[in-house]
Design a protein around this motif. Structure first.
Motif, PDB file in Angstrom:
ATOM      1  N   LEU A 108       0.836  -1.204   0.000  1.00 55.74           N
ATOM      2  CA  LEU A 108       0.000   0.000   0.000  1.00 55.74           C
ATOM      3  C   LEU A 108       0.867   1.250   0.000  1.00 55.74           C
ATOM      4  O   LEU A 108       0.583   2.211  -0.744  1.00 55.74           O
ATOM      5  N   CYS A 109       1.918   1.254   0.796  1.00 51.60           N
ATOM      6  CA  CYS A 109       2.789   2.435   0.838  1.00 51.60           C
ATOM      7  C   CYS A 109       3.458   2.682  -0.512  1.00 51.60           C
ATOM      8  O   CYS A 109       3.621   3.838  -0.929  1.00 51.60           O
ATOM      9  N   ALA A 110       3.826   1.611  -1.217  1.00 51.97           N
ATOM     10  CA  ALA A 110       4.431   1.777  -2.540  1.00 51.97           C
ATOM     11  C   ALA A 110       3.438   2.376  -3.524  1.00 51.97           C
ATOM     12  O   ALA A 110       3.783   3.246  -4.331  1.00 51.97           O
ATOM     13  N   VAL A 111       2.177   1.940  -3.459  1.00 50.36           N
ATOM     14  CA  VAL A 111       1.151   2.481  -4.354  1.00 50.36           C
ATOM     15  C   VAL A 111       0.854   3.933  -4.009  1.00 50.36           C
ATOM     16  O   VAL A 111       0.710   4.787  -4.899  1.00 50.36           O
ATOM     17  N   VAL A 163      -9.382   3.228   0.467  1.00 52.52           N
ATOM     18  CA  VAL A 163     -10.554   2.395   0.696  1.00 52.52           C
ATOM     19  C   VAL A 163     -10.101   0.947   0.694  1.00 52.52           C
ATOM     20  O   VAL A 163      -9.441   0.497  -0.243  1.00 52.52           O
ATOM     21  N   GLY A 164     -10.458   0.209   1.739  1.00 54.70           N
ATOM     22  CA  GLY A 164     -10.075  -1.190   1.800  1.00 54.70           C
ATOM     23  C   GLY A 164     -11.261  -2.078   2.088  1.00 54.70           C
ATOM     24  O   GLY A 164     -12.036  -1.812   3.006  1.00 54.70           O
ATOM     25  N   HIS A 165     -11.401  -3.129   1.294  1.00 53.23           N
ATOM     26  CA  HIS A 165     -12.449  -4.126   1.525  1.00 53.23           C
ATOM     27  C   HIS A 165     -11.814  -5.390   2.076  1.00 53.23           C
ATOM     28  O   HIS A 165     -10.837  -5.899   1.521  1.00 53.23           O
ATOM     29  N   THR A 197      -5.146  -4.245   5.248  1.00 54.69           N
ATOM     30  CA  THR A 197      -3.965  -3.600   4.684  1.00 54.69           C
ATOM     31  C   THR A 197      -3.813  -2.186   5.229  1.00 54.69           C
ATOM     32  O   THR A 197      -2.711  -1.763   5.625  1.00 54.69           O
ATOM     33  N   ILE A 198      -4.907  -1.444   5.253  1.00 51.13           N
ATOM     34  CA  ILE A 198      -4.864  -0.070   5.780  1.00 51.13           C
ATOM     35  C   ILE A 198      -4.497  -0.079   7.250  1.00 51.13           C
ATOM     36  O   ILE A 198      -3.675   0.721   7.715  1.00 51.13           O
ATOM     37  N   MET A 199      -5.083  -0.992   8.017  1.00 48.66           N
ATOM     38  CA  MET A 199      -4.748  -1.091   9.434  1.00 48.66           C
ATOM     39  C   MET A 199      -3.275  -1.455   9.626  1.00 48.66           C
ATOM     40  O   MET A 199      -2.595  -0.928  10.507  1.00 48.66           O
ATOM     41  N   ALA A 200      -2.771  -2.375   8.804  1.00 49.84           N
ATOM     42  CA  ALA A 200      -1.374  -2.791   8.916  1.00 49.84           C
ATOM     43  C   ALA A 200      -0.421  -1.636   8.649  1.00 49.84           C
ATOM     44  O   ALA A 200       0.667  -1.567   9.232  1.00 49.84           O
ATOM     45  N   ALA A 201      -0.833  -0.714   7.763  1.00 48.56           N
ATOM     46  CA  ALA A 201       0.031   0.414   7.398  1.00 48.56           C
ATOM     47  C   ALA A 201      -0.142   1.624   8.314  1.00 48.56           C
ATOM     48  O   ALA A 201       0.592   2.605   8.177  1.00 48.56           O
ATOM     49  N   ALA A 202      -1.098   1.563   9.233  1.00 48.33           N
ATOM     50  CA  ALA A 202      -1.350   2.707  10.120  1.00 48.33           C
ATOM     51  C   ALA A 202      -0.077   3.089  10.871  1.00 48.33           C
ATOM     52  O   ALA A 202       0.645   2.226  11.368  1.00 48.33           O
ATOM     53  N   ALA A 217      -5.605  11.179   3.470  1.00 48.86           N
ATOM     54  CA  ALA A 217      -6.459  12.208   4.048  1.00 48.86           C
ATOM     55  C   ALA A 217      -7.620  11.610   4.829  1.00 48.86           C
ATOM     56  O   ALA A 217      -8.108  12.208   5.798  1.00 48.86           O
ATOM     57  N   ALA A 218      -8.100  10.444   4.434  1.00 46.84           N
ATOM     58  CA  ALA A 218      -9.223   9.786   5.095  1.00 46.84           C
ATOM     59  C   ALA A 218      -9.251   8.343   4.619  1.00 46.84           C
ATOM     60  O   ALA A 218      -8.607   7.978   3.622  1.00 46.84           O
ATOM     61  N   ALA A 219     -10.002   7.498   5.346  1.00 54.31           N
ATOM     62  CA  ALA A 219     -10.051   6.078   5.012  1.00 54.31           C
ATOM     63  C   ALA A 219     -11.476   5.554   5.136  1.00 54.31           C
ATOM     64  O   ALA A 219     -12.281   6.057   5.927  1.00 54.31           O
ATOM     65  N   LEU A 220     -11.759   4.521   4.352  1.00 55.92           N
ATOM     66  CA  LEU A 220     -13.021   3.792   4.442  1.00 55.92           C
ATOM     67  C   LEU A 220     -12.697   2.310   4.581  1.00 55.92           C
ATOM     68  O   LEU A 220     -11.985   1.748   3.747  1.00 55.92           O
ATOM     69  N   LEU A 221     -13.211   1.692   5.631  1.00 50.49           N
ATOM     70  CA  LEU A 221     -12.997   0.268   5.894  1.00 50.49           C
ATOM     71  C   LEU A 221     -14.313  -0.468   5.645  1.00 50.49           C
ATOM     72  O   LEU A 221     -15.310  -0.200   6.318  1.00 50.49           O
ATOM     73  N   CYS A 222     -14.308  -1.391   4.685  1.00 47.66           N
ATOM     74  CA  CYS A 222     -15.522  -2.125   4.313  1.00 47.66           C
ATOM     75  C   CYS A 222     -15.395  -3.602   4.674  1.00 47.66           C
ATOM     76  O   CYS A 222     -14.427  -4.249   4.253  1.00 47.66           O
TER      77      CYS A 222
END
Length: 315
Positions: free
Chosen positions: A98-101, A112-114, A120-125, A135-140
């Protein structure tokens, strides 16, 4: 002849990207990345879940593309991203990718992560790239821990037997084979709500069955079965919205409620009545509206001054 890895017509068929590229992660893994929509629009980065691909986001991308710059990537081993080498399936790898992207995207974004994408978003926090570029995140339809303990895919009472059955089933590397009527029924039972349409079920089945069986098993055994990202949630301090499906068997709403309690800056929980695990396909308008609202309320355009070479990669 091998079946196509996604439907090719209708509202769930992937739209043609405006641009594609390959991004290299920290360990050298190569990631397939697509860019859709307006080049000058607010940037949205989409991370799909276990056994899926960029094709999974098709109906959401269609709803966002007129007004947003939408970047979707295939998690390693999924879609058109090659499988990693030994030890390449981990939460660290998810975060690195995710950080590379994000670095290649070159501007601040709503992420946005499903399902595994949310993990993935949580792991990169807490990573510098996330603090600088998100700027913001959506967890689905996701969770941070106890996935196999709280999943209800196996119709058994909670306890050790259900845990062991679910671990064996989800971690199996047996081939799924072609999409058959029985396969559609099983996928609908495990992953979708009772109101899922035939077209939605077919779209999901094509994508899931296309995932290589060893990739499917490796992620299930090495990451999902042992996942524990609860400690990371305190570092996910950007405005974060959460979506859950009432009938989600893989990540039941208890996970979403736990996330809401732990997130430092949660801006809302949406529980979708009657829907299952596949909200980007089961309720694409709801997901797209949530993404657009986060972009409108929290995203400031303009790339950070760091990593100029990464900015060129997606231009």
């Amino acid at each position: 002849m091998r079946a196509t890895p996604h439907v090719t017509t209708g509202p769930y068929a992937p739209p043609a990207p405006r641009h594609t590229t390959t991004v290299t992660s920290a360990d050298g893994s190569r990631l397939h990345v697509e860019e859709h929509g307006r080049e000058d629009g607010p940037t949205v980065v989409l991370a799909h879940g276990w056994t899926c691909s960029t094709a999974f986001w098709a109906p959401v991308i269609r709803r966002l593309a007129d007004d947003h710059r939408v970047i979707a990537y295939d998690q390693r081993g999924h879609g058109r991203s090659p499988a990693p080498g030994p030890g390449g399936c981990s939460t660290t790898a998810l975060a690195d990718d995710l950080c590379a992207v994000l670095a290649a995207a070159g501007s601040r974004a709503v992420v946005v992560g499903h399902s595994m994408g949310g993990m993935t978003i949580m792991a990169a926090a807490g990573r510098p790239q996330v603090r600088e570029r998100v700027a913001a995140a959506l967890l689905c339809n996701t969770g941070g821990s106890r996935l196999l303990h709280e999943s209800t895919v196996a119709p058994l009472r909670a306890g050790g037997l259900r845990y062991r059955v679910q671990k064996a089933v989800l971690g199996s590397d047996l081939p799924l084979g072609p999409v058959t009527p029985l396969g559609r029924k099983l996928l609908r039972y495990a992953t979708m709500g009772p109101a899922a349409t035939r077209e939605q079920i077919e779209a999901c089945a094509r994508i899931v069955h296309a995932c290589p069986r060893r990739v499917r098993a490796s992620w299930a055994r090495d990451v999902l079965a042992v996942l524990d990202l609860e400690a990371n949630l305190a570092d996910l301090d950007v405005p974060t919205a959460v979506i859950a499906g009432e009938k989600d068997r893989l990540t039941p709403p208890v996970h979403a409620r736990r996330l809401v309690e732990a997130l430092p800056n949660c801006v809302g929980l949406t529980e979708l009545p009657g829907l299952g695990h596949m909200s980007p396909i089961e309720a694409p308008q709801t997901v797209a509206d949530a993404v657009a609202a986060l972009a409108r309320d929290h995203l400031t355009q303009g790339a950070p001054s760091s990593a100029p070479s990464a900015e060129k990669e997606l231009s």
